[in-house]
Design an enzyme around this catalytic site. Structure first.
Site, PDB file in Angstrom:
ATOM      1  N   SER A  16      63.185  31.124  54.648  1.00  0.00           N
ATOM      2  CA  SER A  16      62.487  32.046  55.554  1.00  0.00           C
ATOM      3  C   SER A  16      61.902  31.389  56.786  1.00  0.00           C
ATOM      4  O   SER A  16      61.388  32.101  57.664  1.00  0.00           O
ATOM      5  CB  SER A  16      61.390  32.789  54.788  1.00  0.00           C
ATOM      6  OG  SER A  16      61.960  33.758  53.940  1.00  0.00           O
ATOM      7  N   GLY A  56      53.403  28.067  61.613  1.00  0.00           N
ATOM      8  CA  GLY A  56      54.688  27.692  61.043  1.00  0.00           C
ATOM      9  C   GLY A  56      55.234  28.742  60.118  1.00  0.00           C
ATOM     10  O   GLY A  56      55.030  29.941  60.310  1.00  0.00           O
ATOM     11  N   HIS A  57      55.949  28.274  59.096  1.00  0.00           N
ATOM     12  CA  HIS A  57      56.518  29.171  58.097  1.00  0.00           C
ATOM     13  C   HIS A  57      56.954  28.339  56.912  1.00  0.00           C
ATOM     14  O   HIS A  57      57.193  27.134  57.020  1.00  0.00           O
ATOM     15  CB  HIS A  57      57.722  29.947  58.659  1.00  0.00           C
ATOM     16  CG  HIS A  57      57.771  31.381  58.224  1.00  0.00           C
ATOM     17  ND1 HIS A  57      58.059  31.752  56.926  1.00  0.00           N
ATOM     18  CD2 HIS A  57      57.552  32.536  58.903  1.00  0.00           C
ATOM     19  CE1 HIS A  57      58.018  33.078  56.838  1.00  0.00           C
ATOM     20  NE2 HIS A  57      57.710  33.584  58.020  1.00  0.00           N
ATOM     21  N   GLY A  69      59.753  28.584  53.413  1.00  0.00           N
ATOM     22  CA  GLY A  69      60.955  29.306  53.020  1.00  0.00           C
ATOM     23  C   GLY A  69      61.543  28.779  51.730  1.00  0.00           C
ATOM     24  O   GLY A  69      61.347  27.616  51.366  1.00  0.00           O
ATOM     25  N   GLY A 121      66.834  27.445  44.857  1.00  0.00           N
ATOM     26  CA  GLY A 121      66.511  26.072  44.491  1.00  0.00           C
ATOM     27  C   GLY A 121      66.240  25.142  45.644  1.00  0.00           C
ATOM     28  O   GLY A 121      66.184  23.921  45.454  1.00  0.00           O
TER      29      GLY A 121
END
Length: 455
Positions: free
Chosen positions: A60, A298-299, A301, A305
């Site tokens: 993400s 930010g992000h 994700g 796995g």
């Protein structure tokens, strides 16, 4: 202070081994320079070593890229954030016609569109996959009115990707390369497995029947690319971070995004419920964490796995990227990235939530029931005397591979917020109950996604 490659490598190796992470790359942008370190293996089956230029999926974190593409369209006057999506995609449809007519581009970017947004259906590998998923949203239920509640929505970013495809006249993958990866001089940004094979590429690791090993699939369906389909090296992700730290200017001073648009992306747009593992504020495709000492942008994700983290502190001109391929990635992030940001940028993360001592519930029936996550049913149960239990019941195979701890006990933090008693690889996740009905039963369970009661 400064940090050396050897110091970074020692920290990464020690913590990755401690948390059972097969392989990882850590990269830091500080004082304009990049320092990188790698540890472990790309695939436990082959034993190929991770190197700093290895390619990992960023999940993400891709949403921040898609948001940047959208804001470039705003800069060119091709898009207005506050116009309905239908102004650009006339066929956009949801189960609720009124909501479909009122959802705006800003709603999608801020995760406040309100419709059910989890669809892991495989719509094929051709360039029509994104359009196919958007067309299938005609049956997506409306959980809340547009603009009223933050609810993380992968499908919403697929709609944004489709919108950009229509306005640019090209598919999303080539668009990323033409408008961002190319101008930034990035050589490892890929979306397809056959592109990834040209690089030293990581494989995700999950637990199957209690045994950790390489994931059964490498990537999510192609239709989800605008929400989570990019893969790249840590250094390339840092160059993208540099673009945002410099308010839209690339390293060579080429302007790829206006200063106004770069500022808009990092400005508060919506407030997620107070969940410890989630940001307290969200911008336009960008997380905003209010830490002691400053705001961290930010992000994060995840895919099958693989787990990725991008953290930026604009006031200190610092960015950190951590890319991993399994194991206790969240605990690794907390024990590795948090101290680095404290040292280099002077910001400190809040203390993690911990479960309190068990206490009896006065009215457990308010919480008990099944809640709809789309790809899974979340069942809240109670045996009449102990704590609440939360059971994840997957509906699709891709989710089964990700659920390592399907049944957990919940301890009450207050009347509406609960935290898992048992940790999942060192992480205690919390949930919030919202919107009590006339009978007192909560209608929504929120874990970053608003999940309506089914029963």
């Amino acid at each position: 202070m400064s940090i050396t490659t050897s110091d970074l490598r020692e920290r990464l190796t020690t913590q990755a081994e401690r948390h059972g992470v097969p392989g990882a790359v850590l990269a830091v942008l500080h004082d304009g320079a990049v320092v990188e370190a790698a540890t472990g293996v790309l695939n436990t089956r082959t034993g190929v070593a991770v190197t700093p230029d290895s390619v990992f999926q960023i999940g993400s974190v891709t949403k921040t890229w898609t948001a940047t593409l959208v804001m470039q369209l705003v800069d060119e006057g091709l898009l207005d954030l506050d116009r309905p999506v239908r102004a650009y995609l006339p066929a956009f449809a949801l189960a609720d016609e009124t909501a479909a007519a009122h959802v705006t581009v800003r709603h999608l970017l801020a995760h406040t569109a309100g419709f059910a947004g989890e669809d892991l259906t495989d719509y094929g590998r051709d360039e029509g996959a994104v359009a196919a998923l958007v067309a299938n949203l005609s049956g997506a239920a409306q959980v809340t009115e547009p603009g009223t509640l933050f609810s993380y929505n992968n499908a919403g970013f697929v709609v944004l990707g489709r919108l950009a495809e229509v306005l640019r006249g090209e598919s999303w993958g080539p668009m990323v390369r033409r408008w961002l990866a190319g101008p930034l001089g990035l050589g490892t940004v890929v979306t397809l497995p056959e592109q990834a094979l040209l690089h030293r590429t990581a494989v995700g690791h999950v637990e199957v029947a209690g045994t950790p090993g390489p994931a059964p699939a490498w990537a999510l369906p192609r239709a989800l690319d605008p929400a989570g389909g990019l893969a790249m090296s840590a250094a390339d992700l840092l160059e993208f971070a540099r673009l945002h730290l410099r308010h839209g200017l690339a390293r060579d001073d080429a302007r790829l995004l206006s200063r106004d648009s770069a500022e808009a992306m990092r400005t508060h747009q919506s407030a997620p419920p107070p969940l410890s593992a989630f940001p307290g504020s969200y911008g336009l495709g960008m997380e905003r964490h209010g830490w002691d000492g400053g705001t961290v942008l930010g992000h994060a994700g995840s895919t099958i796995g693989q787990y990725a983290y991008l953290r930026m502190v604009p006031e200190a001109d610092v960015a950190v990227v951590l890319l991993t391929n399994g194991g206790g990635a969240e605990a690794l992030h907390a024990d590795l990235v948090h101290p680095l940001l404290a040292e280099l940028a002077g910001v400190r993360a809040p203390a993690p939530v911990t479960p309190p001592a068990a206490a009896p519930l006065s009215d457990p029936g308010r919480y008990v029931g099944d809640f709809d996550m789309g790809v899974a049913t979340i069942r809240i149960g109670h045996d009449g005397q102990g704590p609440l239990t939360m059971t994840v019941i997957p509906r699709v195979a891709a989710v089964e591979a990700l659920v390592t701890n399907p049944v957990t006990e919940l301890a009450a933090l207050d009347d509406v917020r609960f935290v898992e008693v048992g940790s999942d690889r060192g992480e205690h996740r919390d949930v919030i109950f919202l919107d009590p009905g006339a009978d007192g039963r909560f209608r929504i369970l929120h874990n970053s996604r608003a999940m309506p009661r089914m029963a």
